[in-house]
Design a protein around this motif. Structure first.
Motif, PDB file in Angstrom:
ATOM      1  N   ALA A 109      44.416  36.201  45.055  1.00 13.21           N
ATOM      2  CA  ALA A 109      43.314  36.325  44.110  1.00 13.21           C
ATOM      3  C   ALA A 109      43.187  37.757  43.602  1.00 13.21           C
ATOM      4  CB  ALA A 109      42.011  35.881  44.772  1.00 13.21           C
ATOM      5  N   LEU A 110      43.306  38.717  44.503  1.00 12.51           N
ATOM      6  CA  LEU A 110      43.211  40.123  44.117  1.00 12.51           C
ATOM      7  C   LEU A 110      44.369  40.521  43.213  1.00 12.51           C
ATOM      8  CD1 LEU A 110      42.056  41.386  47.584  1.00 12.51           C
ATOM      9  CD2 LEU A 110      40.802  41.841  45.460  1.00 12.51           C
ATOM     10  N   ASP A 111      45.548  40.016  43.504  1.00 11.40           N
ATOM     11  CA  ASP A 111      46.703  40.336  42.663  1.00 11.40           C
ATOM     12  C   ASP A 111      46.536  39.744  41.262  1.00 11.40           C
ATOM     13  OD1 ASP A 111      49.483  41.386  42.361  1.00 11.40           O
ATOM     14  OD2 ASP A 111      49.913  39.271  42.027  1.00 11.40           O
ATOM     15  N   ALA A 112      45.992  38.536  41.174  1.00 10.11           N
ATOM     16  CA  ALA A 112      45.749  37.937  39.861  1.00 10.11           C
ATOM     17  C   ALA A 112      44.743  38.754  39.072  1.00 10.11           C
ATOM     18  CB  ALA A 112      45.261  36.500  40.028  1.00 10.11           C
ATOM     19  N   LEU A 113      43.710  39.253  39.760  1.00 11.23           N
ATOM     20  CA  LEU A 113      42.726  40.117  39.099  1.00 11.23           C
ATOM     21  C   LEU A 113      43.382  41.412  38.634  1.00 11.23           C
ATOM     22  CD1 LEU A 113      39.806  40.840  38.334  1.00 11.23           C
ATOM     23  CD2 LEU A 113      39.475  41.635  40.686  1.00 11.23           C
ATOM     24  N   ARG A 114      44.209  41.989  39.477  1.00 14.43           N
ATOM     25  CA  ARG A 114      44.892  43.246  39.141  1.00 14.43           C
ATOM     26  C   ARG A 114      45.765  43.085  37.900  1.00 14.43           C
ATOM     27  NH1 ARG A 114      47.111  43.789  43.658  1.00 14.43           N
ATOM     28  NH2 ARG A 114      45.793  45.378  44.646  1.00 14.43           N
ATOM     29  N   ARG A 115      46.424  41.947  37.774  1.00 13.49           N
ATOM     30  CA  ARG A 115      47.328  41.696  36.647  1.00 13.49           C
ATOM     31  C   ARG A 115      46.619  41.209  35.394  1.00 13.49           C
ATOM     32  NH1 ARG A 115      50.053  37.522  37.384  1.00 13.49           N
ATOM     33  NH2 ARG A 115      49.318  36.770  39.413  1.00 13.49           N
ATOM     34  N   GLY A 116      45.322  40.969  35.492  1.00 16.60           N
ATOM     35  CA  GLY A 116      44.603  40.440  34.343  1.00 16.60           C
ATOM     36  C   GLY A 116      44.994  39.008  34.041  1.00 16.60           C
ATOM     37  N   ALA A 117      45.338  38.252  35.077  1.00 17.92           N
ATOM     38  CA  ALA A 117      45.839  36.894  34.897  1.00 17.92           C
ATOM     39  C   ALA A 117      44.750  35.840  35.004  1.00 17.92           C
ATOM     40  CB  ALA A 117      46.919  36.609  35.943  1.00 17.92           C
ATOM     41  N   LEU A 118      43.465  36.263  34.987  1.00 17.06           N
ATOM     42  CA  LEU A 118      42.349  35.337  35.144  1.00 17.06           C
ATOM     43  C   LEU A 118      41.438  35.370  33.927  1.00 17.06           C
ATOM     44  CD1 LEU A 118      41.345  36.376  38.755  1.00 17.06           C
ATOM     45  CD2 LEU A 118      42.475  34.235  38.167  1.00 17.06           C
ATOM     46  N   GLN A 119      40.831  34.254  33.597  1.00 20.53           N
ATOM     47  CA  GLN A 119      39.713  34.232  32.677  1.00 20.53           C
ATOM     48  C   GLN A 119      38.451  34.024  33.501  1.00 20.53           C
ATOM     49  OE1 GLN A 119      39.984  35.124  29.615  1.00 20.53           O
ATOM     50  NE2 GLN A 119      42.202  35.157  29.727  1.00 20.53           N
ATOM     51  N   GLY A 120      37.468  34.887  33.316  1.00 18.67           N
ATOM     52  CA  GLY A 120      36.273  34.788  34.136  1.00 18.67           C
ATOM     53  C   GLY A 120      36.481  35.473  35.459  1.00 18.67           C
ATOM     54  N   ALA A 121      36.214  34.757  36.568  1.00 21.43           N
ATOM     55  CA  ALA A 121      36.200  35.387  37.875  1.00 21.43           C
ATOM     56  C   ALA A 121      36.974  34.560  38.900  1.00 21.43           C
ATOM     57  CB  ALA A 121      34.764  35.554  38.348  1.00 21.43           C
ATOM     58  N   ALA A 122      37.584  35.244  39.868  1.00 22.40           N
ATOM     59  CA  ALA A 122      38.170  34.584  41.027  1.00 22.40           C
ATOM     60  C   ALA A 122      37.102  34.498  42.117  1.00 22.40           C
ATOM     61  CB  ALA A 122      39.373  35.376  41.548  1.00 22.40           C
TER      62      ALA A 122
END
Length: 336
Positions: free
Chosen positions: A318-331
């Protein structure tokens, strides 16, 4: 230990910066006086957690269980606590403890308390099946609904709301960095019929489409001038270079609000960009007033968080997805 509570719990633990979280089994903590113990239902994943992991925050406590967007059920009420009952759903934010006696605390500005301690940074947080929180900094939450959908309100929502409060009655509001906080405050702006302008990273087509879906008046990247001058700009991206860029897009008398706990250095810029009674302000944490006001407003809008759930054990993903900007909204981490 309350009847039925286990002796141990799973937790994701950070032992030092620049290392992944470790899944460990730890004793379930006992609640000291003035606190409640919570059985965690969900915990949001915030960019501040990344700043902690990357060693960008001063005075950390190691090892640490991160997580400060906590939704849980009261498991045990500590001595001296009133107003909470076992089974009640509550939320725990970033600001986790204050002295209660300094001038800032006595004047309702406890967010500026010099002795303040913070959830998931200096107080063990919500990346665990159980946690303990100061009862003063627990907010009652609706009993029904999905816990994971409430979690982002406890930081992304609260910080966005405080940043918007600092912009007073600004009508044309720019949102820089269209992530967890921006997509929530955008819904408040839409509800209040105040146009918002979404600034994303160059080429971030997904975030731009998401902003349009939420009703953005204009969408573009941070280097592109918006369709008209702004009355205020709220900066959620932790990039100091955005401050002079936003100043150039703000009209006379407007303000630039820096909403992050951590931001890279702001480069120099001509005084002419600030002149005209423009202002730059920072957001420091939150107050209990912010929490009570926003959590009362959210169901009226209604504010709905776009979430991507991850099991607790996959917190690093989840943190890696946030770091990469791979999420819309929030994890959001879930304990199921």
């Amino acid at each position: 230990m309350s009847p039925g509570s286990p002796a141990t719990m799973r937790a994701m633990v950070l032992h030092q910066p620049h290392t992944p979280l470790q899944l460990e089994r730890l004793p379930v903590p006992a609640p000291p006086p003035g606190t409640v113990r919570l059985k965690v239902e969900a915990c949001g994943v915030c960019r501040t957690d990344l700043h902690l992991m990357e060693g960008e925050l001063p005075d950390p406590v190691w090892p640490m269980i991160p997580g400060h967007e906590i939704v849980g059920r009261v498991d045990v009420v500590g001595a001296g606590v009133s107003g909470f009952a076992p089974g009640q759903r509550v939320g725990v934010p970033w600001l986790g403890w204050t002295c209660g006696t300094c001038g800032f605390c006595r004047s309702g500005r406890e967010n500026l308390c010099a002795q303040a301690r913070f959830t998931g940074y200096q107080i063990p947080g919500g990346y665990a099946e159980y946690t303990v929180a100061d009862a003063r900094y627990c907010f009652p939450l609706p009993d029904g609904g999905e816990a994971a959908a409430l979690a982002p309100l406890l930081c992304a929502g609260l910080i966005g709301y405080r940043a918007l409060r600092m912009a007073d009655d600004a009508q044309k509001v720019g949102l820089y960095g269209f992530g967890a906080a921006a997509h929530l405050v955008a819904q408040v702006l839409r509800h209040q019929q105040r146009p918002f302008y979404a600034f994303t990273r160059p080429g971030d087509i997904e975030s731009q489409a998401f902003a349009r879906q939420l009703g953005a008046t204009w969408v573009g990247d941070a280097a592109t001038p918006p369709s008209e001058r702004l009355d205020a700009a709220l900066l959620f991206a932790p990039a100091g270079a955005l401050v002079p860029a936003a100043l150039r897009h703000v009209d006379k008398g407007g303000c630039v609000i820096c909403a992050g706990i951590h931001m890279s250095d702001i480069p120099s810029f001509p005084y002419a960009d600030l002149w005209g009674e423009r202002t730059i302000r920072s957001v420091a944490n939150l107050t209990r007033r912010d929490g009570l006001e926003f959590l009362a407003l959210a169901p009226q809008v209604p504010v709905r968080a776009e979430i991507t759930p991850f099991p607790l054990a996959r917190a690093n993903e989840a943190l890696d997805a946030l770091r990469r900007g791979a999420l819309q909204g929030a994890a959001v981490l879930t304990m199921d």
